[in-house]
Enzyme design. Structure first.
Site, PDB file in Angstrom:
ATOM      1  CB  ALA A   1     -15.971  -0.005  -0.627  1.00  0.00           C
TER       2      ALA A   1
ATOM      3  CG  LEU B   1     -13.462  -2.314  -2.853  1.00  0.00           C
ATOM      4  CD1 LEU B   1     -14.712  -3.200  -2.814  1.00  0.00           C
ATOM      5  CD2 LEU B   1     -12.250  -3.103  -2.340  1.00  0.00           C
TER       6      LEU B   1
ATOM      7  CB  SER C   1     -12.542   6.161 -10.164  1.00  0.00           C
ATOM      8  OG  SER C   1     -11.495   5.865  -9.283  1.00  0.00           O
TER       9      SER C   1
ATOM     10  CD  GLU D   1      -2.970  -0.750  -0.041  1.00  0.00           C
ATOM     11  OE1 GLU D   1      -3.095  -0.419  -1.244  1.00  0.00           O
ATOM     12  OE2 GLU D   1      -3.320  -1.846   0.384  1.00  0.00           O
ATOM     13  CG  HIS D   2      -0.193   4.929   0.422  1.00  0.00           C
ATOM     14  ND1 HIS D   2      -0.497   6.233   0.113  1.00  0.00           N
ATOM     15  CD2 HIS D   2      -1.351   4.378   0.887  1.00  0.00           C
ATOM     16  CE1 HIS D   2      -1.772   6.479   0.403  1.00  0.00           C
ATOM     17  NE2 HIS D   2      -2.316   5.364   0.869  1.00  0.00           N
TER      18      HIS D   2
ATOM     19  CG  ASP E   1      -6.313   1.803  -7.967  1.00  0.00           C
ATOM     20  OD1 ASP E   1      -5.668   1.005  -7.250  1.00  0.00           O
ATOM     21  OD2 ASP E   1      -6.712   2.912  -7.550  1.00  0.00           O
TER      22      ASP E   1
HETATM   23  C1  GLA Z   1      -5.295   4.331  -4.143  1.00  0.00           C
HETATM   24  C2  GLA Z   1      -4.540   4.732  -5.402  1.00  0.00           C
HETATM   25  C3  GLA Z   1      -3.472   3.715  -5.768  1.00  0.00           C
HETATM   26  C4  GLA Z   1      -2.597   3.374  -4.577  1.00  0.00           C
HETATM   27  C5  GLA Z   1      -3.449   3.068  -3.347  1.00  0.00           C
HETATM   28  C6  GLA Z   1      -2.629   2.872  -2.129  1.00  0.00           C
HETATM   29  O1  GLA Z   1      -6.056   3.195  -4.408  1.00  0.00           O
HETATM   30  O2  GLA Z   1      -5.441   4.873  -6.485  1.00  0.00           O
HETATM   31  O3  GLA Z   1      -2.707   4.194  -6.854  1.00  0.00           O
HETATM   32  O4  GLA Z   1      -1.687   4.400  -4.315  1.00  0.00           O
HETATM   33  O5  GLA Z   1      -4.388   4.087  -3.090  1.00  0.00           O
HETATM   34  O6  GLA Z   1      -1.839   1.748  -2.242  1.00  0.00           O
END
Ligand code: GLA
Length: 400
Positions: A135, A137, A140, A46-47, A184
């Site tokens: 949520a 997920l 978008s 994440e991030h 995403d």
């Molecule tokens: C959101 C962003 C992704 C990613 C996550 C965190 O979903 O769209 O690009 O940075 O946060 O992992």
């Protein structure tokens, strides 16, 4: 606990089917085709994406369908079954800062494809999705990817998945204006059923790692924390800026370039900078999170019992809570209750400040874990959570 969403997006009552009738009603006649793009849940990482690092998402059965037909004018006309009013945008008028709201995700794709030098026809399009709202997920990204595929096919562009990812991401970064990291869109366009998408966000290489929890009597439970996440945009952009700042101070292109065995030295270096304590914590998260993704991939590939990844998931949550400070009480409560009820590992997934939690649980314990989270939520006075079991589905595609 909701029942399983069928894998087929054109099954009765699902978006891939609903867009047909809606298209006839709004535009008359039939679309030239229908396209589907899934939402995702991230198992771990994440991030890390905007730090050129590693992520490990899977595509959900939920997603967005688009039914589209080439228009006789260079205009985008789009109806969303999730929105009241349709939108009409001349393609030439779509630009960063010129389009607001949900239609910027759709129009943004046209802008990005045109900016890449492609000639596009106007489009009449109906979109419909079944991703739980708010949520985290990545509904978008699913919307962008479904529309990008439609335009690619209908304009005969023959774009690669990489080019489609780039267009969908530019729509979000440049036209919508959120500095998201690309996970995403890659997840939606590259996912494969029964697999995690192991993505290297620097090289953009994709590897598919087999992931079949039921084969090990496990389930990947997704729990929607239902926490209102008002802070998301500003806090996300702030994390992005701090990571860039830390990379600059450390003299590296991105935090991906700090290896785990160089972490102590990096932290010592940042300790001398203004605001160093916060930057140190952010760097600790990103560097340790990248290492955890690699460890999860190695464990899954080794053929070991997937339960072994549980502690890595839980460590990721602690890192997001304590170092990256992107969790909220609802999310921490859900993770804590899931672990207390026997989950092998649990963590928040997605951008943070609400959204969903994943928990790896024995298949026989799913109802108990969901029940335990519900009890903890009721005791804390939170809105009841929602939950479903995720199955890794296929990526975006044409469905008719
Ligand atoms: C959101 C962003 C992704 C990613 C996550 C965190 O979903 O769209 O690009 O940075 O946060 O992992």
């Amino acid at each position: 606990m909701t029942g399983g969403t069928p894998a087929d997006p054109t099954a009765a009552g699902r978006p891939g089917q609903r867009v047909l009738a809606a298209f006839a009603e709004r535009f008359g006649g039939e679309p030239d085709g229908r396209w589907w793009a899934p939402a995702r849940v991230n198992l771990i990482g994440e991030h890390t994406d905007y730090n050129d690092g590693y992520v490990l998402p899977l595509a959900l059965a939920h997603g967005v369908a688009a039914a589209a037909r080439v228009a006789d004018r260079p205009v985008l006309r789009v109806h969303s079954l999730q929105q009241q009013a349709p939108v009409e945008l001349p393609l030439a008028d779509i630009a960063p800062g010129a389009v607001r709201g949900w239609s910027a995700y759709v129009g943004g794709v046209a802008w990005a494809l045109r900016a890449a030098g492609h000639d596009l026809p106007g489009l009449d399009v109906v979109v419909d999705g079944d991703v739980p709202a708010g949520a985290g997920l990545a509904s978008s990204a699913a919307l962008e990817c479904a529309v990008a595929l439609a335009w690619d096919d209908l304009a005969g562009l023959g774009l690669s998945r990489e080019e489609l990812v780039a267009a969908a991401r530019r729509a979000e970064n440049d036209v919508v204006g959120t500095p998201t990291g690309g996970m995403d869109q890659m997840a939606s366009l590259h996912a494969r059923a029964g697999h995690l998408a192991f993505l290297d966000m620097r090289s953009l290489a994709v590897e598919h790692v087999p992931f079949d929890p039921p084969a090990a009597d496990l389930a990947l439970l997704v729990i929607d924390s239902r926490a209102p996440h008002a802070l998301v945009d500003g806090e996300y952009a702030e994390r992005h800026r701090s990571c860039r700042r830390a990379a600059e101070l450390l003299g590296v292109a991105a935090l991906r370039d700090v290896p785990p065995d160089g972490l102590d030295e990096a932290l010592a270096h940042l300790g001398r900078a203004p605001g160093g304590e916060v930057l140190r914590a952010r760097v600790r998260h990103v560097v340790s999170e990248n290492a955890r993704v690699l460890d999860v991939v190695a464990a899954l590939r080794s053929g070991a019992d997937p339960r072994r990844i549980g502690p890595l998931l839980t460590a990721s949550h602690a890192s997001m809570r304590d170092d990256f400070t992107i969790t909220v009480p609802e999310v921490d409560t859900a993770v804590g209750a899931a672990l207390d009820a026997g989950a092998h590992g649990s963590r928040m997934t997605g951008g943070g400040f609400g959204g969903c939690v994943v928990a790896l649980v024995d298949a026989a314990r799913v109802a108990d874990v969901v029940g335990a989270v519900e009890v903890a939520y009721a005791a804390a006075g939170y809105r009841a959570p929602a939950a479903f079991v995720a199955t890794a589905g296929d990526g975006a595609r044409r469905i008719s």
